[in-house]
Design a protein around this motif. Structure first.
Motif, PDB file in Angstrom:
ATOM      1  N   ASP A   7       0.826  -1.202   0.000  1.00 29.19           N
ATOM      2  CA  ASP A   7       0.000   0.000   0.000  1.00 29.19           C
ATOM      3  C   ASP A   7       0.864   1.257   0.000  1.00 29.19           C
ATOM      4  OD1 ASP A   7      -2.439   1.180  -0.208  1.00 29.19           O
ATOM      5  OD2 ASP A   7      -3.179   0.578   1.747  1.00 29.19           O
ATOM      6  N   VAL A  49       0.315   4.168  -2.658  1.00 33.78           N
ATOM      7  CA  VAL A  49       0.130   5.565  -2.267  1.00 33.78           C
ATOM      8  C   VAL A  49       1.129   6.470  -2.992  1.00 33.78           C
ATOM      9  CG1 VAL A  49       0.419   7.183  -0.344  1.00 33.78           C
ATOM     10  CG2 VAL A  49      -0.946   5.119  -0.038  1.00 33.78           C
ATOM     11  N   TYR A  97      -1.342   8.156   6.106  1.00 30.34           N
ATOM     12  CA  TYR A  97      -2.163   7.027   5.654  1.00 30.34           C
ATOM     13  C   TYR A  97      -1.543   5.698   6.089  1.00 30.34           C
ATOM     14  CZ  TYR A  97      -4.331   3.597   2.573  1.00 30.34           C
ATOM     15  OH  TYR A  97      -4.987   2.471   2.085  1.00 30.34           O
ATOM     16  N   ASN A 100      -1.742   5.249   9.879  1.00 25.52           N
ATOM     17  CA  ASN A 100      -3.103   4.859  10.275  1.00 25.52           C
ATOM     18  C   ASN A 100      -3.370   3.404   9.929  1.00 25.52           C
ATOM     19  OD1 ASN A 100      -5.979   5.473  11.045  1.00 25.52           O
ATOM     20  ND2 ASN A 100      -6.293   4.970   8.891  1.00 25.52           N
ATOM     21  N   CYS A 108      -7.129  -2.228   2.340  1.00 23.05           N
ATOM     22  CA  CYS A 108      -6.268  -1.500   1.394  1.00 23.05           C
ATOM     23  C   CYS A 108      -6.930  -1.295   0.032  1.00 23.05           C
ATOM     24  CB  CYS A 108      -4.956  -2.269   1.185  1.00 23.05           C
ATOM     25  SG  CYS A 108      -4.066  -2.648   2.695  1.00 23.05           S
ATOM     26  N   HIS A 151      -8.262   6.142  -0.241  1.00 21.95           N
ATOM     27  CA  HIS A 151      -6.985   6.646  -0.760  1.00 21.95           C
ATOM     28  C   HIS A 151      -7.133   8.100  -1.205  1.00 21.95           C
ATOM     29  CE1 HIS A 151      -5.853   2.324  -1.051  1.00 21.95           C
ATOM     30  NE2 HIS A 151      -4.629   2.797  -0.884  1.00 21.95           N
ATOM     31  N   PHE A 165      -7.341  10.637   1.775  1.00 23.21           N
ATOM     32  CA  PHE A 165      -6.060  10.897   2.428  1.00 23.21           C
ATOM     33  C   PHE A 165      -5.112  11.701   1.534  1.00 23.21           C
ATOM     34  CE2 PHE A 165      -7.288   7.979   5.719  1.00 23.21           C
ATOM     35  CZ  PHE A 165      -6.447   8.239   6.784  1.00 23.21           C
ATOM     36  N   CYS A 209      -8.651  12.719   8.356  1.00 17.82           N
ATOM     37  CA  CYS A 209      -7.542  11.759   8.365  1.00 17.82           C
ATOM     38  C   CYS A 209      -6.778  11.817   9.681  1.00 17.82           C
ATOM     39  CB  CYS A 209      -6.599  12.043   7.195  1.00 17.82           C
ATOM     40  SG  CYS A 209      -7.416  12.094   5.588  1.00 17.82           S
ATOM     41  N   THR A 244      -6.946   8.864  12.663  1.00 19.46           N
ATOM     42  CA  THR A 244      -5.677   8.232  13.053  1.00 19.46           C
ATOM     43  C   THR A 244      -5.499   8.291  14.563  1.00 19.46           C
ATOM     44  OG1 THR A 244      -4.655   8.807  10.927  1.00 19.46           O
ATOM     45  CG2 THR A 244      -3.169   8.257  12.743  1.00 19.46           C
ATOM     46  N   SER A 250     -14.351   7.866   5.877  1.00 17.30           N
ATOM     47  CA  SER A 250     -13.209   7.507   6.724  1.00 17.30           C
ATOM     48  C   SER A 250     -13.624   7.295   8.180  1.00 17.30           C
ATOM     49  CB  SER A 250     -12.130   8.597   6.659  1.00 17.30           C
ATOM     50  OG  SER A 250     -12.642   9.839   7.145  1.00 17.30           O
ATOM     51  N   TYR A 264     -12.620   1.736   8.135  1.00 18.74           N
ATOM     52  CA  TYR A 264     -11.644   0.811   8.707  1.00 18.74           C
ATOM     53  C   TYR A 264     -12.256  -0.162   9.709  1.00 18.74           C
ATOM     54  CZ  TYR A 264      -7.870   3.302   6.420  1.00 18.74           C
ATOM     55  OH  TYR A 264      -7.038   3.843   5.464  1.00 18.74           O
TER      56      TYR A 264
END
Length: 427
Positions: A34, A38, A111, A114, A137, A143, A146, A154, A158, A351, A355
């Motif tokens: 990832d 990114v 990112y 986190n 992911c 994506h 972030f 973000c 986190t 977000s 997760y």
């Protein structure tokens, strides 16, 4: 010969362990993969300017000495976040010079940090199979939030995930410091507050609970102090405005509701009642099931009838140690209830709960194929732009399906059994 055979034996044992417990190496591989993805997104995908200029304008006003929250404005309107937002983005501005590209690199690092914390939570709870960790992911929208949008969500999420990691180890006071820090960046983190309060009451005596809450309150006072001693009414009215009306066009979850209904106070009140009722029902019948419901739990602890024999600020309760799975399940489900009942979800709000989705899906009793369909369906809805009545209605149906699955799922015993504690000591 003996040395060679012993080395070969160790190598075989290591390989056997890798195949028997693939979660950790797979999680490490996901982080590396990832990180590469990114980096490629930052280099090759065009940045989309939404709130960055407004953030920088608001920060510039703060650094220029303005302390009246009503005068801290950007091209998207006045500042509506608590003061922690200003400190974080002041640091971002100093590190990046206010330039987008270095800020994207910074958010790329954020990112990965986190993701690492979230994977740590998943590894410690052992609810989701190793291969399903890859779902964390696979979101195009996350994506984008972030590294292509640079939203304050973000930083807030986190810190929230970091606080949850501390809660897993029953470091409630340290976790509350981070939790309050997350709230100071964006108030959506307060969706976790009701289930977290219940966990605190389960985990500590009343003195410990009050000291943990005082720790969180102290953070808010210190963060807002420059504004509280100058323009307190302006700060509280703007930074903690719970009555804000969102624009119907940007709603991802209630676009199918007519705009006149969407902006009405009656609609907001109905959603608030639904939110509170769902929290109460889950708390009574799911999170406190083994304690005899909320009333039974409060009676067993007798919080408000007797004080503990000694003033203890310990992070542990005499009634037992909370299981990691119970902590994460209560936190994630409580937040998800708030998301389902939110008056409006904008694209960056994904977000808030993305997760937790794999974890929530694997806490249901659904077959794996249905879990994957629900995950992909929710991701699809969040990638429809602009949202439509059909996509928002579908998203609500998917949310309610997950919520029903969580309701009918079995409730695990909330405390670690003594034999489990002995097993952990020997490990």
């Amino acid at each position: 010969m003996e040395g060679r055979s012993s080395r070969a034996s160790r190598s075989r044992n290591g390989s056997d362990l890798l195949f028997k417990k693939p979660k950790l190496p797979f999680a490490l591989a996901l982080i590396v993969a990832d990180a590469i993805l990114v980096a490629l997104i930052i280099v090759y995908v065009p940045y989309t300017k939404i709130d960055w200029d407004a953030y920088m304008s608001q920060v510039s006003g703060f650094l220029g000495g303005e302390r009246d929250y009503g005068n801290l404005k950007g091209d998207t309107g006045p500042l509506v976040y608590p003061a922690g937002f200003l400190y974080v983005y002041s640091a971002v501005q100093n590190l990046t010079g206010g330039q987008v590209y270095p800020a994207q690199i910074l958010f790329g690092v954020l990112y990965i940090a986190n993701l690492t914390i979230v994977l740590f939570i998943y590894l410690k709870t052992d609810v989701v199979p190793w291969w399903a960790l890859s779902l964390l992911c696979l979101s195009k929208r996350i994506h984008s939030i972030f590294v292509l949008r640079l939203f304050n969500d973000c930083f807030a999420m986190t810190l929230l995930h970091a606080s949850t990691a501390f809660f897993l180890y029953h470091k409630w006071h340290l976790g509350m410091l981070l939790f309050s820090g997350a709230v100071s960046i964006k108030m959506n983190v307060l969706l976790y507050a009701p289930p977290l309060l219940l966990l605190l009451l389960k985990a500590m005596n009343i003195i410990g609970v009050l000291s943990a809450l005082a720790t969180a309150a102290l953070v808010q006072i210190l963060v807002g102090l420059p504004f509280l001693i100058t323009y307190p009414v302006s700060y509280l009215a703007n930074a903690f405005d719970l009555g804000r009306i969102f624009i119907h066009f940007w709603s991802v979850n209630f676009k199918f509701v007519p705009e006149r209904v969407f902006v009405s106070k009656e609609f907001a009140v109905c959603l608030l009642i639904a939110h509170l009722c769902l929290l109460a029902v889950f708390a009574n019948y799911k999170w406190c099931k083994h304690e005899g419901g909320i009333i039974g739990f409060m009676r067993s602890r007798r919080f408000f009838l007797t004080l503990p024999s000694s003033l203890s600020f310990s992070d542990f309760s005499t009634s037992g140690i909370l299981a990691k799975e119970h902590i994460v399940t209560t936190m994630f489900v409580g937040n998800f209830i708030g998301v389902v009942c939110a008056r409006s979800l904008h694209y960056q709000f994904y977000s808030w709960y993305f997760y937790s989705l794999p974890y929530l899906l694997w806490r249901t009793s659904f077959p794996t194929w249905l879990r994957l369909i629900l995950f992909l369906g929710i991701e699809l809805c969040w990638n429809v732009y602009p949202s439509t009545p059909v996509s928002s209605a579908l998203l609500l149906c998917l949310h309610l399906t997950v919520l029903l699955g969580l309701w009918f799922a079995p409730s695990d015993y909330p405390f670690i059994l003594k034999q489990d504690q002995r097993h952990k000591k020997h490990k």
